[in-house]
Motif scaffolding. Structure first.
Motif, PDB file in Angstrom:
ATOM      1  N   GLU A   8      -8.151  -7.795  64.864  1.00 19.30           N
ATOM      2  CA  GLU A   8      -8.249  -7.501  63.440  1.00 19.30           C
ATOM      3  C   GLU A   8      -8.047  -6.016  63.161  1.00 19.30           C
ATOM      4  O   GLU A   8      -7.435  -5.639  62.166  1.00 19.30           O
ATOM      5  CB  GLU A   8      -9.621  -7.952  62.907  1.00 19.30           C
ATOM      6  CG  GLU A   8      -9.856  -9.445  62.954  1.00 19.30           C
ATOM      7  CD  GLU A   8      -8.881 -10.229  62.106  1.00 19.30           C
ATOM      8  OE1 GLU A   8      -8.307  -9.653  61.165  1.00 19.30           O
ATOM      9  OE2 GLU A   8      -8.679 -11.412  62.381  1.00 19.30           O
ATOM     10  N   PRO A  49      -4.370  -3.395  60.776  1.00 24.29           N
ATOM     11  CA  PRO A  49      -4.284  -2.253  59.862  1.00 24.29           C
ATOM     12  C   PRO A  49      -3.867  -0.969  60.574  1.00 24.29           C
ATOM     13  O   PRO A  49      -3.183  -0.129  59.985  1.00 24.29           O
ATOM     14  CB  PRO A  49      -5.706  -2.144  59.280  1.00 24.29           C
ATOM     15  CG  PRO A  49      -6.578  -2.902  60.208  1.00 24.29           C
ATOM     16  CD  PRO A  49      -5.725  -3.980  60.781  1.00 24.29           C
ATOM     17  N   LYS A  71      -6.392   2.270  52.268  1.00 24.08           N
ATOM     18  CA  LYS A  71      -6.871   0.881  52.284  1.00 24.08           C
ATOM     19  C   LYS A  71      -7.011   0.368  53.714  1.00 24.08           C
ATOM     20  O   LYS A  71      -7.925  -0.400  54.023  1.00 24.08           O
ATOM     21  CB  LYS A  71      -5.912  -0.007  51.488  1.00 24.08           C
ATOM     22  CG  LYS A  71      -5.966   0.219  49.991  1.00 24.08           C
ATOM     23  CD  LYS A  71      -4.996  -0.702  49.269  1.00 24.08           C
ATOM     24  CE  LYS A  71      -5.031  -0.426  47.759  1.00 24.08           C
ATOM     25  NZ  LYS A  71      -6.351  -0.748  47.175  1.00 24.08           N
ATOM     26  N   ARG A 114     -10.325  -1.076  55.428  1.00 21.65           N
ATOM     27  CA  ARG A 114     -10.392  -2.394  56.058  1.00 21.65           C
ATOM     28  C   ARG A 114     -11.070  -2.308  57.417  1.00 21.65           C
ATOM     29  O   ARG A 114     -11.885  -3.150  57.786  1.00 21.65           O
ATOM     30  CB  ARG A 114      -8.985  -2.979  56.174  1.00 21.65           C
ATOM     31  CG  ARG A 114      -8.972  -4.431  56.640  1.00 21.65           C
ATOM     32  CD  ARG A 114      -7.590  -5.044  56.516  1.00 21.65           C
ATOM     33  NE  ARG A 114      -7.163  -5.124  55.135  1.00 21.65           N
ATOM     34  CZ  ARG A 114      -6.202  -4.390  54.604  1.00 21.65           C
ATOM     35  NH1 ARG A 114      -5.549  -3.522  55.335  1.00 21.65           N
ATOM     36  NH2 ARG A 114      -5.857  -4.529  53.334  1.00 21.65           N
ATOM     37  N   ASP A 133     -14.729  -1.999  56.934  1.00 23.53           N
ATOM     38  CA  ASP A 133     -15.343  -3.269  56.575  1.00 23.53           C
ATOM     39  C   ASP A 133     -15.477  -4.183  57.797  1.00 23.53           C
ATOM     40  O   ASP A 133     -16.455  -4.925  57.920  1.00 23.53           O
ATOM     41  CB  ASP A 133     -14.531  -3.966  55.485  1.00 23.53           C
ATOM     42  CG  ASP A 133     -14.593  -3.221  54.161  1.00 23.53           C
ATOM     43  OD1 ASP A 133     -15.584  -2.491  53.943  1.00 23.53           O
ATOM     44  OD2 ASP A 133     -13.655  -3.351  53.362  1.00 23.53           O
ATOM     45  N   GLN A 178     -11.280  -9.039  51.397  1.00 23.58           N
ATOM     46  CA  GLN A 178     -11.025  -8.405  52.683  1.00 23.58           C
ATOM     47  C   GLN A 178     -10.628  -9.428  53.741  1.00 23.58           C
ATOM     48  O   GLN A 178      -9.684  -9.211  54.512  1.00 23.58           O
ATOM     49  CB  GLN A 178     -12.278  -7.641  53.144  1.00 23.58           C
ATOM     50  CG  GLN A 178     -12.647  -6.458  52.256  1.00 23.58           C
ATOM     51  CD  GLN A 178     -11.591  -5.363  52.310  1.00 23.58           C
ATOM     52  OE1 GLN A 178     -10.881  -5.218  53.279  1.00 23.58           O
ATOM     53  NE2 GLN A 178     -11.491  -4.595  51.242  1.00 23.58           N
ATOM     54  N   GLN A 231      -7.167 -10.884  53.046  1.00 24.17           N
ATOM     55  CA  GLN A 231      -6.149  -9.916  53.427  1.00 24.17           C
ATOM     56  C   GLN A 231      -5.934  -9.910  54.938  1.00 24.17           C
ATOM     57  O   GLN A 231      -4.798  -9.824  55.415  1.00 24.17           O
ATOM     58  CB  GLN A 231      -6.541  -8.515  52.948  1.00 24.17           C
ATOM     59  CG  GLN A 231      -6.383  -8.308  51.456  1.00 24.17           C
ATOM     60  CD  GLN A 231      -6.787  -6.902  51.032  1.00 24.17           C
ATOM     61  OE1 GLN A 231      -7.635  -6.268  51.659  1.00 24.17           O
ATOM     62  NE2 GLN A 231      -6.189  -6.407  49.966  1.00 24.17           N
ATOM     63  N   GLN A 232      -7.011 -10.007  55.702  1.00 23.14           N
ATOM     64  CA  GLN A 232      -6.894 -10.012  57.160  1.00 23.14           C
ATOM     65  C   GLN A 232      -6.091 -11.217  57.634  1.00 23.14           C
ATOM     66  O   GLN A 232      -5.204 -11.091  58.486  1.00 23.14           O
ATOM     67  CB  GLN A 232      -8.281 -10.027  57.797  1.00 23.14           C
ATOM     68  CG  GLN A 232      -9.043  -8.726  57.654  1.00 23.14           C
ATOM     69  CD  GLN A 232     -10.453  -8.820  58.198  1.00 23.14           C
ATOM     70  OE1 GLN A 232     -10.804  -9.773  58.882  1.00 23.14           O
ATOM     71  NE2 GLN A 232     -11.275  -7.834  57.889  1.00 23.14           N
TER      72      GLN A 232
END
Length: 209
Positions: free
Chosen positions: A65, A69, A99, A103, A106, A162, A165-166
């Protein structure tokens, strides 16, 4: 010496004899104690192994994960380094880098706090889905891949932005990685009653059975 009720008394161990019923009972009890201790040891070892396996899976999932990003941000930074004299790229990619860092923050937060399902959903603007477009474009880079982006979510929706989006970034990134030159990947989203429909499609080779 007199012994009162409840007073501890030392009992000499009984000598076991194959022909003595009490001796056989003592031998059976001793064997049962050994087996119970071994059973407990094995159960503790299995529990530890399960914890280690679960920890390994969590670590692998977090690494996957976080890698998404990070890869997107590195692509953005690489594009900025190659085009330092284009301020419009800076305006475009700096928010995406911000962003991406958010991410990762988070994801780390999810490891520290177990989120309740009710708290996982939040009211999100449809634009939270469009935030991924720039990351996918950066992933494509100069490759001959056509991206079709069709976000038709027309109102605020209550979702875990979130996590959505992942998932979407994983699917889109995987699609881009396997696409040959000249391929295309399509993202569609739309409202279907109380549901939000999300689709990712590509014309790559697919997964062999």
């Amino acid at each position: 010496e007199s012994v009162g009720r409840g007073d501890p008394v030392d009992i000499a161990p009984l000598a076991a004899s194959d022909k003595d019923e009490i001796g056989q009972l003592v031998r059976s009890f001793g064997q049962m104690t050994v087996e119970l201790e071994e059973k407990k040891r094995l159960e503790e070892e299995i529990a530890l192994n399960k914890k280690l396996v679960a920890l390994g899976r969590i670590a692998a999932g977090v690494a996957h994960e976080v890698n998404n990003p990070v890869s997107g941000m590195l692509n953005c930074i690489d594009t900025l380094k190659k085009n330092p004299d284009e301020p419009q790229l800076l305006e475009r990619y700096l928010p995406l880098i911000d962003k991406g860092l958010g991410r990762i923050r988070d994801i780390a937060g999810d490891l520290l706090v177990e989120l309740k399902i009710d708290d996982a959903a939040e009211s999100c603007d449809p634009g939270c889905l469009d935030d991924l477009k720039g990351l996918v474009e950066a992933e494509i880079g100069n490759r001959d891949i056509h991206l079709v982006w069709d976000n038709r979510v027309g109102r605020q929706v209550r979702i875990n932005c979130q996590r959505i989006q992942q998932v979407l970034l994983n699917l889109l990134k995987n699609a881009v990685e396997v696409l040959p030159e000249g391929g295309s990947v399509t993202f569609r989203s739309f409202n279907d009653g109380k549901w939000v429909m999300l689709e990712v499609k590509d014309d790559g080779p697919g997964i062999p059975l």
